[in-house]
Design a protein around this motif. Sequence first.
Motif, PDB file in Angstrom:
ATOM      1  N   ASP A  10       0.806  -1.227   0.000  1.00  0.00           N
ATOM      2  CA  ASP A  10       0.000   0.000   0.000  1.00  0.00           C
ATOM      3  C   ASP A  10       0.836   1.273   0.000  1.00  0.00           C
ATOM      4  O   ASP A  10       0.324   2.366  -0.281  1.00  0.00           O
ATOM      5  N   LEU A  14      -0.537   5.017  -1.135  1.00  0.00           N
ATOM      6  CA  LEU A  14      -0.887   5.933  -0.057  1.00  0.00           C
ATOM      7  C   LEU A  14      -0.030   7.198  -0.107  1.00  0.00           C
ATOM      8  O   LEU A  14      -0.548   8.311   0.067  1.00  0.00           O
ATOM      9  N   ILE A  56      -6.211   1.395   6.211  1.00  0.00           N
ATOM     10  CA  ILE A  56      -6.387   1.674   4.791  1.00  0.00           C
ATOM     11  C   ILE A  56      -7.886   1.613   4.497  1.00  0.00           C
ATOM     12  O   ILE A  56      -8.541   0.617   4.803  1.00  0.00           O
TER      13      ILE A  56
END
Length: 159
Positions: A10, A14, A56
């Motif tokens: 991620d 991000l 997330i």
Amino acid sequence: MHHRIIEPKDDLILADIIRTNLKANNLDIPGTVYFDDNLNHLSDYYLASPRRTYFIALDDADNIIGGIGLAELDFMDGTAELQKLYLTDAAKGQGLSYKLMELVEKAAVDRGYKQIYLETHTNLMTAIHVYEKCGYKLIEKPNEVVHSSMNRFYLKELT
């Protein structure tokens, strides 16, 4: 929206969401997280301690649409710092920030924190509105602030 804990896969997605938001608000400047060395590797930081977490946010197709973090604050006893609440433009305006705030506040209580601190900037008026609506109170700038460009500081007592 649903959520999960940050994973290494991620990190770059991000980081892009965060930098895009900061740039859109004229905060792609020194003294913000935009230039933090670890922004491209947030999972390393948040997965290194049980006192930290990063959620997330995912849409129905499991695409990353944002997130919110929580970490111990070294300079205030019993205090967590709310960190890096950002959403993609497509995810904004749906009340997701409030859901993420609830999620991180519950995580803070579960970890034994008594209050949550956060730093923001006057350019982020929508975020300030969310924080104040969620009960965060404006405080004086702590001497220990790392992100020197931040100019608004908030604290909330947890119950």
